[in-house]
Scaffold this motif. Structure first.
Motif, PDB file in Angstrom:
ATOM      1  N   ARG A 913       0.070  55.566  82.791  1.00 34.08           N
ATOM      2  CA  ARG A 913       0.615  56.802  82.202  1.00 34.08           C
ATOM      3  C   ARG A 913       1.674  57.399  83.128  1.00 34.08           C
ATOM      4  N   THR A 969      -5.784  53.415  75.189  1.00 31.16           N
ATOM      5  CA  THR A 969      -5.810  53.863  76.579  1.00 31.16           C
ATOM      6  C   THR A 969      -7.087  53.361  77.254  1.00 31.16           C
ATOM      7  N   TYR A 971      -8.946  52.792  81.437  1.00 33.99           N
ATOM      8  CA  TYR A 971      -8.990  53.516  82.712  1.00 33.99           C
ATOM      9  C   TYR A 971      -9.278  52.564  83.869  1.00 33.99           C
ATOM     10  N   GLU A 980      -5.032  56.260  84.371  1.00 34.56           N
ATOM     11  CA  GLU A 980      -4.971  56.021  82.932  1.00 34.56           C
ATOM     12  C   GLU A 980      -3.919  54.949  82.644  1.00 34.56           C
ATOM     13  N   GLU A 982      -2.081  52.234  79.511  1.00 30.81           N
ATOM     14  CA  GLU A 982      -1.955  51.856  78.105  1.00 30.81           C
ATOM     15  C   GLU A 982      -1.852  50.352  78.012  1.00 30.81           C
TER      16      GLU A 982
END
Lengths: 998, 107
Positions: A913, A969, A971, A980, A982
């Motif tokens: 992110r 998403t 982690y 975070e 994607e």
């Protein structure tokens, strides 16, 4: 004067040749040829160390390699220090620094001796009982303290400045041991024409003649005979005599390892000489002539300094001219100690009494003792001794009780008989056999091409030993194929001291009911009581007794202790001794330095270094190198003021904007040739090769039979029957082996020939928009236009006038070439290409930039993005698996239930992110960061970089069902935060691939 | 270090030149694509680990580079015989003194 206890006219050393040395800082004088043990005793010093566990004062027990006590730190300078050297083996040289070990603050006053008072705590097995809890305390508290207190020497901190040599040698007959039997065997074998190596651990041959001054062979002394025999052997062209050389390991098929101490005895060794020399001998026949080792008597406080083996005292007297004391007591069960007593007495030493456990003694011995005025106490025992740092008296009496008598002494010699030294035989995997008549273990059937002769074979009579050894030496020579005709006859007459009489186990006064310290194993501080305790606690196998008590373990390997320990265990078990069995004798026979074993294999010689033809240019242009297997690869080329990050960013940008040169020479290359070459590749790769036209190339995937990716690379078809296969840098040898395995064993019907060409081709990758402009002026005979030579094609022609295989291919996503030229021309062609590239603004780039550029395009690296459990489908490479082929390696493995089940980890891209955050490779991935620990990990990061071309970080990862999670998403929990990310596809630049075709 | 007789070089050479390549006489099924999971497991995963006679593959990797088969006694480490790949499995038997011999070699 070289010591107060030196006796004029005794010994074989030259009185005028003195050397100076220090012991614990005290300056002392010795004679050249002295062992440290002899020199110390000559100077009246018996106390040389503290024992392993109880810190009891100890001195020399022996005059040979069986020494368990006198382990000394020998130093020349700070880096040349060797701990745990046997004082009885180390020769004194001028300037030698000897230090005692395992004492603090000093040898005479040692704080650790409290262990002796606290000894009930340290009984056998105390490690297992005392330090059980709490668990953590073992590692942090008990172990460090126990290790510091119970120790041998300390190794030097400095690197070893010396070098060591390694020889592989072959011979017909190897003779281990240069005593009477060994010399006789060697002479017989050598005269029969065999090539012979004779080794002996001592500086001089002669074995038992070091002590036995009564021995006579054909009218001359045994010692003189041995020296003459050795001189004769040395004069023969087919014989090599190695002294100061210990045979320490007997391996399979008569492979015997010897270590020769070349400079350990020299004051100023020639720096060109190796310190030690390792001889790896492969002998057609081996003659084991390792002699016998005298046993000590097991009685209370038998370990005080000044108490030693009778044969050792005799060696000190007759070889070194040193008396072990002024008033020497004798405690024995064997005739050989009497000979020592007689020699001492004749040399002017007082011998107050001979205590012999045997009630009935040889009248000849008794008469001789009477003649010399020595009191004899037959059928009696030494019940105890006194004296803290040196023995002061012995308490004598009958084991059955009654009156006792204390006799003042300053040394005590002892003999419980002789143990045949079967170490080498046992290491050769022969099984020892109990001889009930002589009550000892002897070699049984020899399982290798070897034979035991002399005392190690239980032959006590010198004439018999000489004759038997000569017969064995001749037989060995003949068995080895020697055809010489000259026969050597063993000497006609030989006499030596009697070895009659022996006892095993604890002597009277140290019997089962007592709690005295009667030492069995001096080195490991094992007493008779410890062995009885072990048996009582359920250790009924001798192997268990050994491990529970540590009897016969470590460097000593039970040379003096094994038989006593076994006898006590057998007595306690109430079993006949042979039924209890003997523990295995393990290599090494005596400790061997790491230097001799490691030998040349250290520093730059530890592993070969492979350099590409362009290495010199790269070095001159400031490349930083990384190790890739044995290869040195240019990692990045920092310009002045640049760090790695800045250099890689610049290189990455330059390649995409202009062009770059990359040394890809380390790629594995295999030439696959033959009428069935395509058919063979069809079987080895997942792809189909039938339709690949000559002049084209293709990316191929190789699987193992289990269906997992094994290697990948581009394969060019040079002709119908010729392929140029490339492999990963690290995979080249195993890929060739994998191919050869299938070709030779599973598909031998295929007409194919495989040749490794990895080092024959230098490879220069020229990548980027200006790649063609760079190479074009140098290339002859190849049309480089997009139409004539599209992406994924290969042509043969010339570059800079030398032959080339020119690949149009790309591991960067840019239009580019890989220029293969014969390795000898690699440097010149690179320089010519650089002369073209530099003015255009192109750069040289290293492996780090190569990694980033390929990751921007989602090209995998086998071994980084795959780990041996990744299928082509997992890696998103299903397009490279032929669907219609009936067979290829891995076709069945790929279909195994778990490999086609849902939920497998699939290769995906990850974008953080926060674009400035670069993930850690190997970091674990979770779906829900708020779940309780331990979290369910659904994947891990395989590749992660900052990319200047994207202006952000990128990563690839293996994630369970990853392809279905695109856009979702996930982690990455780290110790300090949760990142975070994607999920994306794996191509981060030029998704359409147009740049490849530019 | 063992000495190993290479059946191609016809010579005993030190073990350093060779590499052990696992159990011998495990043939890759001709119809491997069609075999059952159980058959694949038996072919690929299951190996014997005998105390005593073992048939194993070796490669003279730093010599002629050929693969060959060997019969070895895992107890004594002794090679009974080596033979070329493709030749039938060599059967052995114990002689009177317990030594392994090639079957029929005793005269």
């Amino acid at each position: 004067m070289s010591g107060a206890n030196r006796i004029k006219g005794r010994g074989r050393l030259t009185p005028a040749k003195t050397v100076r040395f220090t012991f614990d800082g005290k300056a002392l004088t010795a004679l050249e040829g002295d062992t440290l043990a002899a020199a110390l005793i000559a100077n009246g010093i018996h106390l040389t160390g503290r024992s392993y566990k109880y810190h009891r004062p100890r001195g020399m027990l022996s005059a040979g390699p069986e020494e368990p006590n006198a382990l000394i730190d020998i130093g020349r300078d700070a880096a040349r220090r060797t701990p745990n050297v046997r004082a009885s083996v180390q020769e004194v040289f001028d300037g030698m620094q000897a230090r005692s070990q395992n004492r603090w603050p000093s040898l005479a006053f040692d704080v650790g001796a409290i262990n002796n008072l606290a000894s009930p705590l340290f009984a056998a097995g105390f490690y297992y009982k005392t330090f059980m809890w709490p668990k953590a305390a073992w590692k942090h508290l008990y172990e460090p303290i126990v290790r510091a207190a119970a120790g041998l020497g300390v190794s030097p901190k400095e690197a070893d400045p010396d070098h060591y040599a390694n020889h592989f040698v072959h011979c017909d007959v190897l003779v281990i041991g240069g005593g009477a039997a060994g010399l006789s065997a060697a002479l017989a074998a050598a005269h029969a024409g065999a090539s012979v190596i004779l080794c002996d651990e001592q500086p001089e041959t002669g074995g038992a003649f070091h002590h036995d001054a009564d021995a006579k062979i054909d009218g001359v002394s045994g010692w003189d005979w041995a020296q003459a025999a050795t001189a004769e052997l040395r004069s023969m062209a087919n014989v090599r005599v190695l002294t100061r050389t210990t045979a320490f390991g007997y391996q399979a098929q008569n492979h015997v390892a010897l270590v020769e101490r070349v400079t350990e005895h020299l004051a100023n060794p020639d720096p060109a000489l190796p310190r030690e020399r390792l001889w790896q001998v492969r002998a057609r026949q081996v003659v084991i002539a390792t002699g016998a080792i005298e046993r000590h008597m097991v009685f209370a406080n038998n370990d005080r300094p000044g108490i030693l083996l009778a044969s050792a005292a005799r060696t000190f007297l007759n070889h070194f001219g040193v008396a072990v004391g002024a008033k020497v007591g004798v405690y024995t069960a064997c005739d050989s100690a009497w000979a020592t007593a007689f020699d001492l007495k004749q040399a002017g030493v007082s011998v107050p009494a001979i205590v012999d456990v045997r009630p009935d003694l040889d009248p000849a011995l008794l008469a001789r003792a009477k003649e010399l005025g020595i009191e004899v106490l037959a059928g009696q025992c030494v019940l105890d001794t006194s004296g803290t740092l040196r023995v002061k008296s012995m308490k004598v009496g009958r084991a059955s009780g009654g009156s006792t008598r204390s006799i003042a002494i300053d040394a005590l010699i002892m003999s419980a008989g002789w143990t045949p030294s079967v170490h080498m035989y046992s290491q050769s995997r022969g099984k020892v056999v109990w001889d009930e008549d002589s009550k000892r273990f002897l070699p049984g059937k020899h399982v290798q091409d070897c034979v035991s002769v002399g005392a190690c074979n239980g032959v006590d009579d010198l004439a018999d030993a000489l004759e038997g050894a000569a017969e064995a030496g001749l037989a060995a020579a003949k068995a080895a194929g020697a055809s010489g005709t000259k026969a050597w006859g063993a000497p006609g007459s030989a006499i030596s001291a009697s070895w009659a009489g022996s006892m095993m186990g604890a002597a009277g006064g140290a019997g089962a009911e007592t709690s005295v310290k009667a030492f069995v194993d001096f080195q490991n501080d094992v007493t008779a009581k410890d062995i009885r305790l072990a048996v009582r606690e359920g250790m009924h196998s001798i192997e268990h007794v050994k491990r529970f008590t540590t009897n016969g373990m470590a460097t000593d390997q039970g040379k003096t202790s094994n038989i006593h320990g076994l006898a006590i265990a057998a007595e306690t078990l109430g079993k006949p001794l042979p039924q209890v069995g003997l523990t295995t004798f393990r290599a090494p026979y005596t400790p061997v330095t790491f230097g001799a074993i490691v030998n040349h294999a250290r520093g730059s010689l530890f592993d070969p270094t492979r350099r590409t033809p362009m290495h010199g240019w790269e070095e001159a242009h400031g490349a930083v190198f990384e190790d890739v297997g044995q290869w040195k690869r240019a990692w990045y080329y920092p310009r002045p003021g640049e760090d790695m990050h800045q250099a890689v960013n610049r290189e990455c940008r330059t390649v995409r904007e202009v062009a770059g040169l990359f040394d890809a020479s380390t790629l594995g290359k295999i030439e696959v040739v033959g009428p069935d070459a395509a058919a063979f590749l069809n079987l080895l790769y997942t792809n189909s090769w039938d339709k690949l036209e000559p002049g084209r190339c293709k990316y191929g995937i190789m699987l193992r039979e289990d269906g997992f990716i094994y290697d990948d690379g581009v394969v060019g078809r040079m002709a119908e029957d010729r392929f140029h296969v490339t492999t990963t840098t690290g995979g080249a040898p195993r890929v060739l082996s994998h191919m050869e395995d299938y070709l030779q064993t599973e598909f031998p019907h295929l007409k194919v020939w495989l040749t490794s060409t990895s080092e024959q081709w230098a490879v220069i990758a020229v990548q980027g928009p200006k790649a063609r402009e760079i190479i074009a002026p140098l290339v002859e005979g190849i049309d480089l236009s997009n139409e004539a030579m599209p992406h994924m094609s290969v042509r043969e022609g010339r570059i800079c006038g030398v032959p080339t295989r020119l690949f149009r291919m790309s591991f960067t996503g840019e239009a580019g070439y890989e220029v293969n030229v014969p390795a000898d021309h690699g440097d010149a062609v690179w320089k010519a290409l650089w002369a073209q590239a530099e003015p255009l603004g192109a750069c040289a780039y290293g492996t780090e930039t190569m990694h980033v550029l390929r990751a921007e395009k989602g090209y995998i690296i086998v071994g980084q993005d795959t780990d041996g459990t990744v299928t082509p489908d997992d890696a998103g490479l299903n397009w490279a698996v032929a669907k219609k082929k009936p067979d290829f390696v891995g076709i069945r493995g790929m279909k195994r239930p778990d490999l086609v089940a849902p939920g497998r980890k699939q290769l995906v891209g990850l974008l953080t992110r926060d674009p400035s955050v670069v993930l850690e490779e190997g970091a674990q991935i979770v779906a829900n960061p708020n779940q309780p620990v331990p979290m369910t990990m659904i994947g891990h990061v395989t590749s992660s970089y900052w990319t200047e071309n994207c202006g952000r970080s990128i990563a690839m990862a293996l994630v369970a069902d990853g392809r279905a999670l695109k856009g979702k998403t996930l982690y990455v929990p780290m110790p300090d935060r949760t990142i975070e990310v994607e999920v994306t596809d794996t191509v981060f630049i030029d998704k359409e691939g147009v740049r490849l075709h530019g | 270090m063992l000495l190993i007789h290479c059946p191609y070089c016809q010579e005993e050479r030190p073990e350093l030149e060779f590499r052990n390549m696992g159990e011998a006489h495990i043939e890759r099924p001709k119809n491997i694509a069609d075999i059952s999971d159980e058959a694949f497991e038996a072919f690929f995963f299951i190996r014997s680990n005998p105390k005593g006679v073992t048939h194993e593959r070796w490669r003279h990797v730093h010599g002629c580079a050929r693969f060959f088969n060997a019969v070895r006694d895992t107890v004594s480490d002794r090679f009974v015989a080596t033979y070329k790949s493709g030749e039938p499995r060599l059967e052995v038997e114990r002689g009177e003194d317990g030594e392994l011999l090639v079957k029929g070699a005793r005269s």
